[in-house]
Design a protein around this motif. Sequence first.
Motif: not given
Length: 511
Positions: A226-227, A437-456, A491-493
């Motif tokens: 996220a950072i 576990t659920s809260l970290l899943a939401v953060e992981l999803l949001a952070a991953t989306r943010g990283l994808q949006l920083r492309a290239p 969550r499973a991840v």
Amino acid sequence: MTVSVEPTGITPADVLAVARHDARVELSEATYAAMARSRAIVDTIEASGRPVYGVSTGFGALANTSIAPERRAELQHALIRSHAAGIGAPMPREVVRAMMLLRVRSLALGLSGVRPVLAQGLVDLLNNDITPWVPEHGSLGASGDLAPLAHCALVLLGEGWVLGKDGSRLAAADALHGSGLQPLALAAKEGLALINGTDGMLGMLLLAIEDARHLFTMADVTAALAIEAMLGSERPFLPELHAIRPHPGQSDSAANIHRLLQDSAIMDSHRDDLAHAVQDAYSMRCAPQVAGAARDTLEFVRTTAGRELRSVVDNPVVLPDGRVESTGNFHGAPLGFAADFLAIAAAEVGAIAERRVDRLLDVTRNRTLPPFLAPDAGVNSGLMIAQYTAAGIVAENRRLAAPASVDSLPTSGMQEDHVSMGWAATKKLRTVLDNLTSLLAVELLAATRGLQLRAPLIPSPAGRAAVAALEGFAGEPGPDVFLAPVIEQTRAVVAGRALRAGIEDAIGPLL
């Protein structure tokens, strides 16, 4: 794998192996000998005719009621039937298996005065995958977990219920018959020895410790991602800044986050940017201070559970010199306090994660990412409601973080006038960790989306591993999709070990 129960006890790893991985259990020859010596003392006391609590008297408020020799076996059976008074949904299989193994451990220490056949009966249930139906309500952590353990003991008598493979409730007699097992007949002292102790709450605490250990490391992972996605700074995580405040957990968490942020083109893109914020928000900059305090709390809890795992918690105890002494070692206060402390810590790890999610979604604070991480915001809402879900879970965790161990209620005609509520404390701790576990899943999803949006720009090795782990089911940022299945898979991840293993393959072991 086979776990050998010795008169010196077992390890936390043994409990996990039996509870979660169906390891077989065996009693060592030394264990048989220790139990036989202890039983011989009880037999001698019975023959002497002198009154001894739990051997020739009633229980609790009835401790001064003498029981005739010919009715003492009846007393033990009546005790199990009357104490199997729980109600509610069944406890999870892993909890019941942990509880049964820990009761075997308690008997095997050789201070309970029971025949070896009693411990072997519980071992047979474990090895034949017979799981007693243990209702969730019934224990106050008073004389330990009386009702839950009585539901386990009742199955040994060929009575009560067991948990079917499909979650159904089956007759214990049928389950024993189907496995070729015979019901046991109890002798003096044995009913009490089956139900007096902290095995249920200790089992849940040991399982929770294992889960919390993994989740606190994953909290460092999701915080770092996220950072990185928010163009945060890595400088607050430099080791010299944490050496001057030498809390071990804080230093470990900071070291994790600092390493996770290395080798990132995203981090490199703004490292020398004079317009970049001098100080990040607390939810970013203070991540190791919060997660590290949780790690230190976990270490205290681990130490407490380890002591309990070496403890004799039966009552009365049969000492090697022939004395039978009443104790209060069944009182669950140490475990109740520990579980409440850990629930508070885990709730805060989740709370600070939700604050980072909120910042990631806010266009005024996320440093040029689109609103709610939706490229076409307006038509699409992105992860807006995922943050609502996280906020609701944070609120629930705050309620669950209220300590159970201060909520004593007197029972047994005021004989048991202060109880620990340790069962409730450890049970709600498991709920807090599931919510984390659920809260970290939401953060992981949001952070991953943010990283994808920083492309290239290419993210860190940890960021690349996260994107690879999620993109198969979460896809790329784009039009809105049915989000609940995506969160469930994330969550499973978080709960699994594959993502962490992939990250560690790239950057080395995380603390």
